[in-house]
Scaffold this active site. Structure first.
Site, PDB file in Angstrom:
ATOM      1  N   ASP A   1       1.995  -2.874  -3.069  1.00 50.31           N
ATOM      2  CA  ASP A   1       2.084  -3.193  -1.645  1.00 50.31           C
ATOM      3  C   ASP A   1       1.103  -4.336  -1.339  1.00 50.31           C
ATOM      4  O   ASP A   1       0.491  -4.902  -2.246  1.00 50.31           O
ATOM      5  CB  ASP A   1       1.797  -1.959  -0.792  1.00 50.31           C
ATOM      6  CG  ASP A   1       0.360  -1.479  -0.919  1.00 50.31           C
ATOM      7  OD1 ASP A   1      -0.390  -2.030  -1.760  1.00 50.31           O
ATOM      8  OD2 ASP A   1      -0.027  -0.565  -0.177  1.00 50.31           O
TER       9      ASP A   1
ATOM     10  N   LYS B   1       8.916  -1.129  -4.767  1.00 48.52           N
ATOM     11  CA  LYS B   1       7.731  -0.472  -4.189  1.00 48.52           C
ATOM     12  C   LYS B   1       8.056   0.981  -3.829  1.00 48.52           C
ATOM     13  O   LYS B   1       7.332   1.902  -4.210  1.00 48.52           O
ATOM     14  CB  LYS B   1       7.262  -1.255  -2.951  1.00 48.52           C
ATOM     15  CG  LYS B   1       5.964  -0.726  -2.353  1.00 48.52           C
ATOM     16  CD  LYS B   1       5.518  -1.574  -1.179  1.00 48.52           C
ATOM     17  CE  LYS B   1       6.071  -1.039   0.118  1.00 48.52           C
ATOM     18  NZ  LYS B   1       5.517  -1.645   1.321  1.00 48.52           N
TER      19      LYS B   1
END
Length: 203
Positions: A139, A121
């Site tokens: 996310d 991420k």
């Protein structure tokens, strides 16, 4: 409608709804975004933006942060929660940047993933926002919305969602789409309350 067609329509509508969508973490340098994104785990971006001001006043560059002890860092970042592990990761990450990368943040996903505390991420966020390269940041908002919209089915694992999106989202659209998912997830397609489907541009 294929998933690819659905993805393109979602991109089109979210672009119209959130034309100026961008990362809500404040930074003016790649290494600062690395620090902020580590602090943002289980903490609001707004709080991170306040806390890092004190951190950068004391440690204005990679070298000074690399020389700091995790205990010193932890004192400043405590309001973000999980202070011990975050301080340890930030310290180790800055040390590696200082010693192995001449105080420069690498611009490949493989090199970024070698840095302590940097997962897919964070690496994708750096790739897209700092270096303008194709990136997909999975996310919690992205994962929730992709499942609700039908871009993926019952898939909660970030890497699997990311890989599914790479197949249907044009590479140059990935980073912007993920920022718009965050805006839409905060404003409309919420997690903790009933989603506001009556005012959703994707409904």
């Amino acid at each position: 409608m294929t998933k690819k067609e659905l993805a393109l329509e979602v991109i089109r509508r979210l672009k119209a709804e959130y034309p100026d969508s961008e990362c809500s973490l404040d930074y003016d340098d790649a290494w600062k975004l690395l620090v902020s994104v580590r602090l943002a785990a289980q903490c609001t971006d707004a709080r991170v933006n306040v806390v890092v001001k004190g951190l950068y006043e004391k440690y204005p560059d990679i070298a000074s942060l690399a020389a700091a002890s995790p205990e010193e860092i932890e004192k400043i970042i405590r309001p973000c929660g999980l202070g011990k592990s975050k301080a340890r990761d930030i310290c180790a990450c800055m040390r590696m940047l200082h010693e192995q990368y001449n105080d420069k943040v690498p611009d490949s996903i493989e090199e970024l993933l070698k840095l302590p505390g940097v997962g897919r991420k964070s690496a994708n966020l750096i790739m897209g926002d700092v270096f303008g390269k194709p990136a997909i940041v999975t996310d919690t908002h992205c994962i929730r919305l992709c499942n609700r919209i039908g871009l993926v089915k019952d898939e909660k694992e970030p890497k699997k969602v990311e890989m599914a999106l790479w197949k249907i989202v044009p590479p140059e659209e990935g980073s912007g789409l993920c920022h718009r998912f965050v805006d839409h997830g905060r404003e409309v397609c919420t997690a903790r309350t009933t989603p506001h489907c009556e005012r959703c541009c994707l409904n």
